[in-house]
Design a protein around this motif. Structure first.
Motif, PDB file in Angstrom:
ATOM      1  N   ALA A 205      -2.291   1.920  -8.338  1.00 31.06           N
ATOM      2  CA  ALA A 205      -1.857   1.975  -9.738  1.00 31.06           C
ATOM      3  C   ALA A 205      -3.028   2.088 -10.691  1.00 31.06           C
ATOM      4  O   ALA A 205      -2.926   2.698 -11.763  1.00 31.06           O
ATOM      5  CB  ALA A 205      -1.018   0.745 -10.076  1.00 31.06           C
ATOM      6  N   ALA A 206      -4.164   1.496 -10.313  1.00 27.84           N
ATOM      7  CA  ALA A 206      -5.366   1.560 -11.144  1.00 27.84           C
ATOM      8  C   ALA A 206      -6.178   2.818 -10.876  1.00 27.84           C
ATOM      9  O   ALA A 206      -7.238   3.009 -11.484  1.00 27.84           O
ATOM     10  CB  ALA A 206      -6.228   0.328 -10.896  1.00 27.84           C
ATOM     11  N   ALA A 207      -5.690   3.665  -9.958  1.00 26.78           N
ATOM     12  CA  ALA A 207      -6.415   4.874  -9.541  1.00 26.78           C
ATOM     13  C   ALA A 207      -7.825   4.531  -9.068  1.00 26.78           C
ATOM     14  O   ALA A 207      -8.790   5.252  -9.330  1.00 26.78           O
ATOM     15  CB  ALA A 207      -6.449   5.910 -10.660  1.00 26.78           C
ATOM     16  N   ASP A 208      -7.929   3.402  -8.362  1.00 25.62           N
ATOM     17  CA  ASP A 208      -9.213   2.903  -7.877  1.00 25.62           C
ATOM     18  C   ASP A 208      -9.347   3.273  -6.396  1.00 25.62           C
ATOM     19  O   ASP A 208      -8.997   2.490  -5.504  1.00 25.62           O
ATOM     20  CB  ASP A 208      -9.282   1.392  -8.074  1.00 25.62           C
ATOM     21  N   ALA A 209      -9.838   4.461  -6.128  1.00 17.42           N
ATOM     22  CA  ALA A 209      -9.914   4.973  -4.762  1.00 17.42           C
ATOM     23  C   ALA A 209     -10.841   4.137  -3.890  1.00 17.42           C
ATOM     24  O   ALA A 209     -10.568   3.914  -2.705  1.00 17.42           O
ATOM     25  CB  ALA A 209     -10.363   6.430  -4.768  1.00 17.42           C
ATOM     26  N   TYR A 240      -9.789  11.986  -0.748  1.00 16.86           N
ATOM     27  CA  TYR A 240      -8.416  12.380  -1.072  1.00 16.86           C
ATOM     28  C   TYR A 240      -7.833  11.509  -2.183  1.00 16.86           C
ATOM     29  O   TYR A 240      -7.250  12.023  -3.153  1.00 16.86           O
ATOM     30  CB  TYR A 240      -7.531  12.292   0.178  1.00 16.86           C
ATOM     31  N   LEU A 241      -7.988  10.198  -2.067  1.00 24.31           N
ATOM     32  CA  LEU A 241      -7.429   9.300  -3.071  1.00 24.31           C
ATOM     33  C   LEU A 241      -8.077   9.498  -4.435  1.00 24.31           C
ATOM     34  O   LEU A 241      -7.415   9.340  -5.473  1.00 24.31           O
ATOM     35  CB  LEU A 241      -7.571   7.850  -2.620  1.00 24.31           C
ATOM     36  N   SER A 242      -9.338   9.865  -4.449  1.00 24.30           N
ATOM     37  CA  SER A 242     -10.007  10.129  -5.729  1.00 24.30           C
ATOM     38  C   SER A 242      -9.325  11.279  -6.470  1.00 24.30           C
ATOM     39  O   SER A 242      -9.202  11.258  -7.703  1.00 24.30           O
ATOM     40  CB  SER A 242     -11.481  10.466  -5.497  1.00 24.30           C
ATOM     41  N   ARG A 243      -8.862  12.262  -5.720  1.00 29.88           N
ATOM     42  CA  ARG A 243      -8.154  13.391  -6.326  1.00 29.88           C
ATOM     43  C   ARG A 243      -6.697  13.064  -6.594  1.00 29.88           C
ATOM     44  O   ARG A 243      -6.111  13.516  -7.578  1.00 29.88           O
ATOM     45  CB  ARG A 243      -8.233  14.617  -5.404  1.00 29.88           C
ATOM     46  N   ALA A 244      -6.079  12.278  -5.680  1.00 31.42           N
ATOM     47  CA  ALA A 244      -4.630  12.124  -5.692  1.00 31.42           C
ATOM     48  C   ALA A 244      -4.105  11.013  -6.604  1.00 31.42           C
ATOM     49  O   ALA A 244      -3.073  11.195  -7.279  1.00 31.42           O
ATOM     50  CB  ALA A 244      -4.137  11.883  -4.269  1.00 31.42           C
ATOM     51  N   LEU A 245      -4.768   9.872  -6.620  1.00 35.89           N
ATOM     52  CA  LEU A 245      -4.196   8.713  -7.305  1.00 35.89           C
ATOM     53  C   LEU A 245      -3.902   8.925  -8.786  1.00 35.89           C
ATOM     54  O   LEU A 245      -2.923   8.351  -9.299  1.00 35.89           O
ATOM     55  CB  LEU A 245      -5.100   7.487  -7.119  1.00 35.89           C
ATOM     56  N   PRO A 246      -4.661   9.733  -9.515  1.00 38.01           N
ATOM     57  CA  PRO A 246      -4.287   9.945 -10.922  1.00 38.01           C
ATOM     58  C   PRO A 246      -2.976  10.701 -11.112  1.00 38.01           C
ATOM     59  O   PRO A 246      -2.404  10.660 -12.196  1.00 38.01           O
ATOM     60  CB  PRO A 246      -5.472  10.761 -11.479  1.00 38.01           C
ATOM     61  N   VAL A 247      -2.461  11.369 -10.042  1.00 39.17           N
ATOM     62  CA  VAL A 247      -1.308  12.251 -10.252  1.00 39.17           C
ATOM     63  C   VAL A 247      -0.128  12.018  -9.317  1.00 39.17           C
ATOM     64  O   VAL A 247       0.995  12.412  -9.638  1.00 39.17           O
ATOM     65  CB  VAL A 247      -1.741  13.735 -10.153  1.00 39.17           C
ATOM     66  N   VAL A 248      -0.321  11.391  -8.152  1.00 34.43           N
ATOM     67  CA  VAL A 248       0.795  11.216  -7.228  1.00 34.43           C
ATOM     68  C   VAL A 248       1.764  10.155  -7.757  1.00 34.43           C
ATOM     69  O   VAL A 248       1.375   9.265  -8.517  1.00 34.43           O
ATOM     70  CB  VAL A 248       0.313  10.829  -5.814  1.00 34.43           C
ATOM     71  N   PRO A 249       3.049  10.216  -7.364  1.00 32.06           N
ATOM     72  CA  PRO A 249       4.045   9.280  -7.897  1.00 32.06           C
ATOM     73  C   PRO A 249       3.762   7.815  -7.606  1.00 32.06           C
ATOM     74  O   PRO A 249       4.205   6.940  -8.355  1.00 32.06           O
ATOM     75  CB  PRO A 249       5.338   9.734  -7.216  1.00 32.06           C
ATOM     76  N   TYR A 250       3.051   7.520  -6.508  1.00 31.04           N
ATOM     77  CA  TYR A 250       2.739   6.133  -6.148  1.00 31.04           C
ATOM     78  C   TYR A 250       1.378   5.691  -6.681  1.00 31.04           C
ATOM     79  O   TYR A 250       0.922   4.591  -6.391  1.00 31.04           O
ATOM     80  CB  TYR A 250       2.775   5.963  -4.622  1.00 31.04           C
ATOM     81  N   GLY A 251       0.727   6.536  -7.487  1.00 32.57           N
ATOM     82  CA  GLY A 251      -0.601   6.245  -7.990  1.00 32.57           C
ATOM     83  C   GLY A 251      -0.599   5.616  -9.365  1.00 32.57           C
ATOM     84  O   GLY A 251       0.115   4.630  -9.630  1.00 32.57           O
ATOM     85  N   SER A 252      -1.383   6.179 -10.265  1.00 29.08           N
ATOM     86  CA  SER A 252      -1.589   5.610 -11.596  1.00 29.08           C
ATOM     87  C   SER A 252      -0.267   5.308 -12.301  1.00 29.08           C
ATOM     88  O   SER A 252       0.578   6.180 -12.478  1.00 29.08           O
ATOM     89  CB  SER A 252      -2.409   6.588 -12.436  1.00 29.08           C
ATOM     90  N   GLY A 253      -0.085   4.046 -12.673  1.00 29.02           N
ATOM     91  CA  GLY A 253       1.119   3.628 -13.388  1.00 29.02           C
ATOM     92  C   GLY A 253       2.259   3.165 -12.515  1.00 29.02           C
ATOM     93  O   GLY A 253       3.260   2.634 -13.029  1.00 29.02           O
ATOM     94  N   ALA A 254       2.172   3.335 -11.198  1.00 28.50           N
ATOM     95  CA  ALA A 254       3.231   2.873 -10.291  1.00 28.50           C
ATOM     96  C   ALA A 254       3.096   1.360 -10.075  1.00 28.50           C
ATOM     97  O   ALA A 254       2.072   0.758 -10.415  1.00 28.50           O
ATOM     98  CB  ALA A 254       3.148   3.606  -8.963  1.00 28.50           C
ATOM     99  N   SER A 255       4.117   0.750  -9.483  1.00 30.77           N
ATOM    100  CA  SER A 255       4.073  -0.702  -9.257  1.00 30.77           C
ATOM    101  C   SER A 255       4.869  -1.071  -8.019  1.00 30.77           C
ATOM    102  O   SER A 255       5.705  -0.298  -7.531  1.00 30.77           O
ATOM    103  CB  SER A 255       4.615  -1.456 -10.477  1.00 30.77           C
ATOM    104  N   LEU A 256       4.603  -2.256  -7.515  1.00 31.72           N
ATOM    105  CA  LEU A 256       5.220  -2.754  -6.286  1.00 31.72           C
ATOM    106  C   LEU A 256       6.666  -3.174  -6.542  1.00 31.72           C
ATOM    107  O   LEU A 256       6.973  -3.808  -7.550  1.00 31.72           O
ATOM    108  CB  LEU A 256       4.427  -3.942  -5.762  1.00 31.72           C
TER     109      LEU A 256
END
Length: 323
Positions: A205-209, A240-256
């Motif tokens: 969620a923090a886009a912290d790869a 991969y996570l450095s590229r993906a986390l800002p945009v994938v549905p489970y990345g930035s802004g998602a929550s448990l």
């Protein structure tokens, strides 16, 4: 169960075979008992499940593939059963509704309509099960990650399925009747799995790869079923996570949302990032090694809810930059 022999029959057969061998002057080896053949491909990986969890799932999918709704319903709590297909939005809020639907479609299904486990992760408190529904069952092949929670008697009280409609060539939507209550408060998981899931989703969620990658083992595998992506090893995973986390549905802004499993692993459902609207939720399978590191991570969500250009951009995230 087909192929099952009782003890008297086995002994009688062995005696006859032994006598025949003596007459012929040869030695005949006979098995102590004939193993019952499963009605589905026996390919399950239960290396990250307890024996009891594997046994429960084997019984469940045997009943389902044998199209026996009465036997299948014995695996559910009669007082607290709850089942949602998160991709279609279908809800069966109690035992009676599940009993009705299984009796409606299982008995007339053709023999090739099978449902069987591919991976089981967890214990008899809760498991993540990866399973296949063949096209003959619902008209399309469904590759599903199911989140399953049991009560203290080992009966299912919560089952939520997640699959990618685009991969199944199905059309889904989020309409006004889409469920809002997934019984996320019904939890029966270990402290270790809960801590791992919380840490993973927080770093996503923090886009912290970097922080996310530190939770993985050196040779870990990361899979995105919807984007048809597989990368291996911490170095590739972090890139991969450095590229993906800002945009994938489970990345930035998602929550448990919900956790299942034990010290061997399990899975967690997540609330999708607002940028992935109208998508609401997804699911992830997590296998843990002996040091508590993530050795395999598999995520699924309904990419059919996204525009095709957006979907294409997610697929392209696996491409490495030119050297």
């Amino acid at each position: 169960m087909p192929g099952r022999l009782n003890r008297r029959t086995v002994l009688r057969t062995a005696a006859v075979a032994g006598a025949a061998a003596a007459v012929a002057g040869t030695v005949v080896a006979t098995p102590a008992a004939a193993a019952a053949k499963l009605p589905y491909p026996d390919i399950v990986d239960a290396s990250h499940a307890t024996a009891q969890a594997a046994k429960i799932m084997k019984g469940f999918f045997t009943a389902k593939s044998e199209h026996d709704p009465d036997k299948l319903m014995t695996f559910f709590s009669k007082t607290n059963a709850f089942y949602i297909d998160a991709s279609s939005g279908s809800v069966w809020p109690n035992w009676d509704s599940l009993n009705s639907v299984f009796h409606a479609f299982l008995p007339p299904a053709p023999p090739t309509a099978l449902s069987y486990p591919v991976r089981v992760i967890g214990d008899d408190n809760s498991v993540l099960v990866s399973f296949e529904d063949t096209p003959q069952l619902f008209g399309r092949e469904l590759r599903i990650l199911g989140s399953v929670t049991f009560d203290k008697h080992g009966k299912i009280v919560r089952w939520i399925d997640y699959w990618d409609a685009r991969s199944s060539l199905r059309t889904t939507s989020i309409g006004p009747t889409y469920p809002t209550d997934f019984h996320d408060s019904v939890v029966n998981t270990s402290a270790q799995m809960n801590l791992t899931a919380t840490a993973l989703q927080a770093s996503f969620a923090a886009a912290d790869a970097a922080t996310a990658t530190a939770l993985f083992s050196f040779d870990a595998v990361f899979e995105d079923m919807a984007a048809h992506t597989r990368v291996q090893g911490q170095l590739q995973i972090q890139r991969y996570l450095s590229r993906a986390l800002p945009v994938v549905p489970y990345g930035s802004g998602a929550s448990l949302a919900h956790v299942v499993g034990n010290k061997l692993g399990g899975g967690f459902e997540w609330f999708a990032s607002p940028s992935a609207a109208p998508m609401r939720r997804g699911n992830a399978a997590v296998e843990l090694d002996g040091d508590g590191k993530v050795s395999r991570f598999t995520v699924v969500y309904d990419s059919g809810l996204l525009s095709y250009p957006t979907y294409q951009s997610l697929v392209m995230l696996a491409a490495e930059a030119a050297s």
